[in-house]
Motif scaffolding. Sequence first.
Motif, PDB file in Angstrom:
ATOM      1  N   GLN A   1      -4.243   1.538  -3.002  1.00 54.33           N
ATOM      2  CA  GLN A   1      -2.973   2.241  -2.880  1.00 54.33           C
ATOM      3  C   GLN A   1      -3.117   3.437  -1.944  1.00 54.33           C
TER       4      GLN A   1
ATOM      5  N   TRP B   1       2.322  -4.564   6.493  1.00 58.99           N
ATOM      6  CA  TRP B   1       2.397  -5.007   5.102  1.00 58.99           C
ATOM      7  C   TRP B   1       1.944  -3.912   4.146  1.00 58.99           C
ATOM      8  N   TRP B   2       0.866  -3.225   4.475  1.00 59.17           N
ATOM      9  CA  TRP B   2       0.348  -2.200   3.564  1.00 59.17           C
ATOM     10  C   TRP B   2       1.360  -1.062   3.383  1.00 59.17           C
TER      11      TRP B   2
ATOM     12  N   ALA C   1      -3.509  -7.006   2.942  1.00 58.95           N
ATOM     13  CA  ALA C   1      -2.868  -5.728   2.614  1.00 58.95           C
ATOM     14  C   ALA C   1      -2.729  -5.566   1.112  1.00 58.95           C
TER      15      ALA C   1
ATOM     16  N   VAL D   1      -2.779  -1.712  -4.056  1.00 56.82           N
ATOM     17  CA  VAL D   1      -1.325  -1.560  -3.983  1.00 56.82           C
ATOM     18  C   VAL D   1      -0.682  -2.571  -4.929  1.00 56.82           C
TER      19      VAL D   1
ATOM     20  N   ASP E   1      -1.564  -6.310   9.233  1.00 54.83           N
ATOM     21  CA  ASP E   1      -1.968  -5.733   7.949  1.00 54.83           C
ATOM     22  C   ASP E   1      -1.307  -4.396   7.689  1.00 54.83           C
ATOM     23  N   ARG E   2      -1.258  -3.543   8.698  1.00 55.82           N
ATOM     24  CA  ARG E   2      -0.740  -2.182   8.525  1.00 55.82           C
ATOM     25  C   ARG E   2       0.725  -2.192   8.101  1.00 55.82           C
TER      26      ARG E   2
ATOM     27  N   ALA F   1       2.745  -0.191  -0.260  1.00 60.55           N
ATOM     28  CA  ALA F   1       2.384   1.123  -0.790  1.00 60.55           C
ATOM     29  C   ALA F   1       3.607   1.982  -1.069  1.00 60.55           C
TER      30      ALA F   1
ATOM     31  N   SER G   1      -5.766  -4.184  -0.498  1.00 59.33           N
ATOM     32  CA  SER G   1      -6.174  -2.822  -0.139  1.00 59.33           C
ATOM     33  C   SER G   1      -5.826  -1.847  -1.254  1.00 59.33           C
TER      34      SER G   1
END
Length: 582
Positions: free
Chosen positions: A474, A440-441, A469, A482, A437-438, A445, A472
């Motif tokens: 932004q 992708w985020w 992600a 995002v 996830d991190r 972002a 989530s």
Amino acid sequence: MRSPAGPRIDVSQATPAVGLDSGQAPVWKGIDTLPNELLLKIFANVDGEAYVLSDEFIHAYAAQVNTHQDDDASELHDDVRDYGDTRLLLPAMATCKQWRDLIAGTPTLWCRIVVYNNLHWLETCLERSRTLTVQVKFRHSTMNLSRAWKAIQPQKDRIAKLHFRWFECAQSGDLALEEMGQLMSLLVEVFHDEATTHNEVCSSLLLTPFPRLEMLSLYGLTMQAPPSTLRKLVFRGCDGLSYRLTDFLKVLGACVSLAKLDVCECALDDIVFDIPQGHSIVALPRLRKLSIVGEVEGVSSLVSHLELGPDVDIWLATDPQEDIARAAVAALTVLPANIQSCTIHTLREATRLKVDLSWRSPTEALVITATRGLTSKGRITIAVQVSEEQWVTEEGVASAAAMTRYYRTALQSIPYMFSGAPLDTLVCDGPLKDIDDRTWWLLFASFPTLQTLVVDSASGGGVSHLFHALSSLQSSQESHPVCRHLEYLWLRTADPDDFEVVRQYVGRRAACDLPLRRLNLELDNMGPTARRVPDVTALRTQFEELVPDRNSRLVTWDVTNESDRRNWKDTEAEFPFGDSLV
């Protein structure tokens, strides 16, 4: 002879003309009755790829150049694949007198001359081509270049293309060519004996005698004083000779008309990088295509010394990687160390980006491509290569775990590589289920302007991390997710369970008054792990209700369906990054 299209021509099967007196030789109705205009069109398009050299070819060659067939005609077995090569017409000349006279008397058929060891053949071709411009290719390591030059000297101003291939360094001293006013293309290929003291035997190739030279391909020698007319330079290395980067940059700086520069694999191995990155910048104002393949640090250094315009199409590729850790970061480290100050404009101006784990190439493990709009002007392609042997075995640097690591590291590096770029289209094709996830985020972002997201997970499915992600925020200070400007989602997956994850994401956006404008979903059942295709009718209706104007499409691809196999297309069809760009 063998016809380019297939079987051997059998004249014995032709029908003789009737009404001949007994004892008269029959006049055959067949190949010798074709009109000259048609014959010339056929002869002008003979392609060496279709020829299988036979004894008849060798005998025809020997007859045409007045030499014994065992002298050097057997060398023709090595390479007779040059399009338009005059030697390909020799079997036709041996077919009948009409064909022989027609070919011998047509100068345009004798303009592409390939010479191994028989200089009489060279003289014959030069004579039969009369006053036309010719191309001459010397292709044998035992050729006496002094004698060859003496043979072409009277006709040197008719030569537009000149090739020297497979020559040894001891012969390089004979390459002191005189001025050739019409020469536009020059290829020189020199190999060195390891026992030879190179710097004492091999001198640089002086290019001043060629005032109209536009294309140069060089291997085994350094070069001096290129003419300002040079438009294409292919540098293939020096075969062990040392070439200081300072000197190489001086040569490039003199090429004020250079439009295409190819630095081939292993060429950088011979360059001594004697200055730090970013120093001694060379401007190439007319350059439009740049290709550099080689050791990662060498590619990075050379690019840092080039001032490139905004419309240069750039290809950077690593040498075959042998270490997984180095390969994982190669897509980033192949760029200049100071990315922000380098002159690769697309790194800061890209609007379209594709990250592709290349399942189709035998050497390219990872390919990153970025463009500014639907054009190849300003495109940059970065390829991380592995050895073909390991690619086949899928071990070491080509193992599944290694490939996943390359893809994850590439996604993590992209926000830095393309920092500040106004990205509106992102295409992701790779092992997506193993990306957290991190990662992708951070990617999403970093590009708040994203409008089109293409996700090709047909190789394994599993897009839950990606859509988590996307759902989530932004940032902790903002209430919107995002990629709030996302309008078009294109997804291909092999896992039907992914559609429920997508449905929840699309529904949440619609509830937040941020509906997608267009949705394309594909269930790909074309892979080796294909399973029964489920009924998606109800799901298709649900998606149509979540997208304005029902602008939603959900299709399935079934490997057992002939029509599906015929109509299935790669993402390149709708989102081109390759040769289909304008």
